[in-house]
Structures are given as structure tokens and as C-alpha cells.
Design a protein around this motif. Structure first.
Motif, short mmCIF file in Angstrom:
data_model
loop_
_atom_site.label_atom_id
_atom_site.label_comp_id
_atom_site.label_asym_id
_atom_site.label_seq_id
_atom_site.Cartn_x
_atom_site.Cartn_y
_atom_site.Cartn_z
N ILE A 162 0.80 -1.17 0.02
CA ILE A 162 0.18 0.04 0.18
C ILE A 162 1.02 1.17 0.02
N THR A 165 2.15 1.95 -3.42
CA THR A 165 1.09 2.19 -4.16
C THR A 165 0.61 3.97 -4.08
N GLY A 408 -3.37 -1.24 -6.15
CA GLY A 408 -3.41 -1.44 -4.76
C GLY A 408 -4.31 -2.19 -4.18
#
Length: 578
Positions: A162, A165, A408
Motif C-alpha cells: 500500500i 502504491t 493497490g
């Protein structure tokens, strides 16, 4: 116990819940901010600045000096050992990575403000180019530190996937602000005022970054840097005399590489315009040798050292005391230059061949193609500047951000390797969309009409020609694929490096990604001249297919690595090595 297990399963179930929990974590916010801080100077120094210089009627020969700025990004790995090894006096209390990030951001803000107060004329270009060059070095240094910081601070909630991203989302947004929006602002209030605003933004980010989380300098990897040095004196470690010889060889190679780059920069700045070396020729002719000198040969040396250690040959038979003299300095240099490669090669073994092959091919399609995008749009397809700006800058950037968001989400649901493989596949296939555009775009037009995309674009851009919808449609799918592939690639690249040496290892791998695109452009340009765009897009699709196959092999490797270690996860080796 059953209720506790059910609760744990509920909390860790992949999907939107995992994604939202990660995004609510403060680390995600700081990552987006740092991503924006990385993308803004890159856009301002390598794109928008040329528009300012053109408006100031700076000669093209003089403007060529500014292409040196790109070298700071292409060869940033040459000073990445400093980020892992050196603490900045007075700033080390900020944290292991922030001691580099915050000063770099503040310096960038000051430089942009100084540029806004300068006059980029042919007579005063020296001071202006010096400021831009220092800014590029600070920007590249910031990128090294931010990528290492992102890897260091990732945890089970703010996952590495995450954070990778979100970082790219911030980066892409900055490219839009520094690029298209910068041009719009400059047209209304002027270039000096525009750069003043951008400098103020970076100063603000530098100040806000003071509160970002970070590992302490004394927590570098598994322990204090001195503990890592002390470990070199333990039984079973490589003999100091052999380490010194390995360091001498690697140090000489790095010194020659750095000297080559510095010599080129001096010649470009000091020589008359007609005698200056060409930056593109330098990158093509010397770039591979710099990589060989700083990556390939040291990797072989590191592999041999790792094999000696595994075999128990040329190693210490007992602990030895630390010498505060020359050996202490040699150990420091060894830790900075050689140990990152020894650790990486020793951990990967022969899998390193697969890793490097994937690094060199995964992003090659869009890395090479980017240079020829505008000649294709404007020259081959005869679109206008406004149409290309709408399709590629505004609509295209939105598609990339949407692709990053989707990437993501996929990372949390299907795992890193599935997303990486899928991203490679669709990134390769989108080249076929451009192949269709090269022969008229009839299929793209039909597909755009079928889903009423044509009507949407005609409403949003009434100034466009009848072919604008199919161009926007093609760019949208390509950028969506780039976003998904980019999210997975950066997450995968971040996952295979060690936290102890994240700055050096990540910088080396990412530099290989950049360099291969640069090296392939000359050959691709010749092929476009000889065969036309259609054949080129078929070729890049095939190259993308190779990347898909390599992704599958890497997926298998990680599964086997997980099975051997007893870790049952969607992606073995999902967390960077400690």
C-alpha cells in the motif's frame, strides 16, 4: 480461542477493509506527501524548466547543458551508500532516513525560490544552471532516502504494498502539478512566480515531514551500525585481508565510474557548446560500462565472497578484537560498498539471474516507448498539441492514478505476484492497441463507440477532432495498465531488498530499470525509421511477453522459498529481509 481466531481472520481478511485501514494509517499520508515531494522537482527540472528556458530565448546549445540534470537520476545509486552509512551532524536526531529527506526538501524549496529570483538569459545562465544542477542532485538524493524510508517504516497495517502504491499516486499527482498545471499557472502569472509557489510547497512539505515516523539512527537494520561492524570480527566471517582486497577492487571500480561521470559533467559545463559531449551518447556508450563496473563485477565478487563464507573457507576461525586504526576505516567502507551486494547475492543465490532479468524487462515497454510518444501522436497521427495534452496529461494521468488504486486493491486481494504477473500481461497487450492506431485505429474507434466513450470525450473536449476519442481511449487503457503494473512492480522491488541496506539495493535495482530504457531507445528509433510504428509495437508486445514468463518463474521461486521456510502466505518473501 475460536472467537479470537475468527476476530483475527476478520481483521486481516484482504479487500477494501485492509486497504482502508492502511490508508487511515498516518504513514500512508506521509508517504503520499513524500511521493509528491519526489515527483515535483523531477517534473520541474526535467520538463517545465525547458519551457521557461525556451520562453527566455535561451540558445539550444546552451540549453543542452541542462540535460546533465538527468544524469543525477540515472546514476543516483553511485552515492546511495552514503544514505545507508553516513549520519548528518545535527540532523541525525530526525531519524535514520529523515536526516536526509528533510534537509533535501528544504534545500529544494530554497533552490526553487532562488531560481524564481534568477534570470535565465544566455548571459546569466551559469548561475541558473548551477542552481538547477544542485537541485537535481538534492532531488535524486531525496528519492534514494524516501524509497529506503518507505521500506523501513512499512508494517502489518501500513503494508509495503500500500505504501508503494500511495507513493506513486503522490508522485504522479506531482507530475501533473509541476507539468501541465505549472504551464497553466506560468501563462497567467509568469515563470518566476510559478517557481516561487513550487518552492514554497516543498518548504512546507519539508517542515511537515519533521513529524513523519522513522527508525532511529541507532536502529539501523538489526542493531546499531557499530554492531554490524563488530559482527565482521566474529568467527565465521570473511578474513579481513580478503575483505580488504575485495574492497580495493570494488572501490576502484566505483571510483572509476564516479570519475567518468564527473569528467563528463566538467566537459559539458566548461567546454564550448560545439565541443560539448552529447548526454545521450554518453549514457548509451558509457552507461552500460558504469553498470558493469558498479553492479555486475561487484556482484560476482560478492557472490564469490558469499560462497567462501558458506563453505567456511577464508573465514575467521575465532573472534578477533577490533582495531581502531586502518582496519576500522576499511570495515566502514566494506560495509557501505560491499556488504549490501554480499547480503543480496548471498540471499538470492542463482535466483539473482532471474531477478535481474525481470528488472531489465518488466518496464522496458513503457520506458522505451515514452520517448517516441509525442512524435507518434503529433507527427505520425497528426493530432494537435491541445488534443495530446488533453488525452495524455489530463485524462491520461487520471487513468494512471485509477490504475494505481486498482493495483493497490489487487495487491491486498490476490497478492503481489498475481498482480505483478497480471500487470505485465496487460501492459504488454496495450501495445497492440497502439499497433491498431498505427494502421488507422479502426478497432479502437469501434470499441470507443460501443461503450459510448466517444460521446463522453466529445462532450468533455468539444475542441477535438473526430479522432480524439480513439486516441484518448487508447491512452486510457495503456495508462490504466501502467498504473496496475507500476503498483505491483515497485511493491515487488521493495520486497526483495534488505532493510539493512535498502537505500543501496533499491537504488541499484531501480537504476537498472531506468538505464535499460535509455539504452534501447536508439535501436528502437532506427527500427521506427526502417519498419514503421506498427512493427515496433508488435516487438514491444513480444518483449512484454518475456516479462510475463519471467513473472511466472519468480512467482514459482517465491512459492518454493515460502515452502522451504515454512511460511504459508500468498507471496513468499513478502516482507523485506531484515
Amino acid at each position: 480461542m475460536a472467537e479470537a481466531a475468527a476476530e483475527t481472520t476478520k481483521k486481516t481478511k484482504p479487500g477494501w477493509g485492509t486497504l482502508f485501514r492502511s490508508l487511515r494509517n498516518p504513514k500512508s499520508g506521509y508517504t503520499a506527501l513524500f511521493g509528491f515531494a519526489s515527483g515535483l522537482p523531477f517534473s520541474l527540472f526535467l520538463g517545465t524548466l525547458y519551457a521557461w528556458l525556451s520562453e527566455a530565448e535561451v540558445e539550444l546549445e546552451t540549453m543542452g547543458v541542462f540535460s546533465l540534470i538527468g544524469l543525477a537520476y540515472a546514476f543516483q545509486f553511485l552515492w546511495s551508500p552514503l544514505i545507508d552509512k553516513v549520519s548528518i551532524p545535527g540532523f541525525s536526531k530526525l531519524g535514520r532516513r529523515k536526516q536526509w529527506i528533510v534537509p533535501a526538501q528544504i534545500l529544494l524549496g530554497v533552490i526553487l525560490i532562488a531560481l524564481s529570483l534568477s534570470n535565465p538569459t544566455n548571459e546569466a545562465i551559469g548561475w541558473f544552471s548551477l542552481l538547477a544542477g544542485i537541485g537535481a542532485l538534492a532531488s535524486a538524493t531525496q528519492d534514494i532516502a524516501i524509497n529506503a524510508w518507505r521500506i523501513d517504516v512499512a508494517d502489518e497495517e501500513a503494508t509495503l504494498d500500500i505504501l508503494s502504491t500511495v507513493y506513486q499516486m503522490g508522485y504522479r499527482l506531482a507530475a501533473l502539478v509541476g507539468g501541465a498545471l505549472g504551464l497553466i499557472i506560468a501563462a497567467r502569472i509568469g515563470w518566476p512566480q510559478t517557481y516561487l509557489i513550487m518552492g514554497g510547497i516543498l518548504l512546507a512539505i519539508g517542515i511537515i515531514g519533521l513529524w513523519a515516523p522513522d527508525t532511529k539512527v541507532t536502529e539501523a537494520g538489526e542493531g546499531e551500525p557499530d554492531e554490524l561492524l563488530l559482527s565482521l570480527q566474529k568467527k565465521g566471517e570473511i578474513n579481513p585481508s580478503l575483505r580488504a582486497k575485495a574492497l580495493g577492487a570494488v572501490g576502484l571500480l566505483w571510483a572509476v565510474a564516479i570519475g567518468t561521470v564527473l569528467t563528463f559533467m566538467y566537459m559539458s559545463l566548461a567546454y564550448a557548446p560545439e565541443d560539448r559531449p552529447n548526454p545521450t551518447d554518453f549514457t548509451v556508450n558509457f552507461g552500460p560500462w558504469i553498470i558493469v563496473a558498479t553492479v555486475v563485477i561487484p556482484a560476482f565478487i560478492a557472490g564469490w565472497l558469499a560462497s567462501q563464507k558458506n563453505k567456511g573457507e577464508n573465514v575467521l576461525t575465532e573472534d578477533i578484537p577490533r582495531d581502531a586504526g586502518n582496519s576500522y576505516a576499511i570495515d566502514h567502507l566494506y560495509r557501505a560498498l560491499v556488504m549490501p551486494l554480499v547480503e543480496f547475492v548471498g540471499r538470492m543465490g542463482w535466483s539473482l539471474v532471474l531477478i535481474l532479468s525481470l528488472v531489465l524487462t518488466y518496464r522496458i515497454c513503457d520506458a522505451i516507448w515514452g520517448t517516441f510518444a509525442y512524435p507518434f501522436y503529433l507527427g505520425e497521427l497528426n493530432y494537435t498539441n491541445d488534443e495530446v495534452a488533453f488525452a495524455s496529461k489530463f485524462f491520461g494521468v487520471g487513468a494512471i492514478i485509477a490504475g494505481l488504486a486498482l493495483g493497490g486493491y489487487m495487491l491486498t486481494v490476490v497478492g503481489r505476484m498475481a498482480t505483478l504477473t497480471f500487470g505485465a500481461l496487460i501492459a504488454a497487450l496495450t501495445n497492440l492497441l497502439y499497433a491498431d492506431m498505427a494502421i488507422g485505429g479502426a478497432n479502437m474507434q469501434a470499441a470507443s463507440d460501443a461503450i459510448y466513450f466517444t460521446n463522453l470525450i466529445e462532450f468533455m473536449a468539444p475542441f477535438g477532432s473526430e479522432g480524439l476519442p480513439r486516441l484518448t481511449f487508447t491512452i486510457m487503457w495503456e495508462n490504466l495498465a501502467i498504473g496496475i503494473a507500476g503498483a505491483a512492480y515497485v511493491a515487488w522491488l521493495s520486497s526483495i531488498v534488505s532493510k539493512k541496506y535498502s537505500a543501496v539495493q533499491y537504488a541499484l535495482l531501480s537504476s537498472l530499470t531506468l538505464l535499460v530504457g535509455t539504452l534501447g531507445r536508439g535501436a528502437l528509433g532506427e527500427m521506427i525509421e526502417d519498419r514503421g510504428y506498427f512493427d515496433v509495437f508488435i516487438l514491444t508486445t513480444a518483449i512484454g511477453g518475456v516479462a510475463v514468463v519471467l513473472c511466472v518463474f519468480e512467482w514459482i521461486r517465491q512459492k518454493r522459498a515460502g515452502a522451504k521456510s515454512g511460511v504459508v502466505t500468498p507471496d513468499a518473501a513478502a516482507v523485506p529481509a531484515e
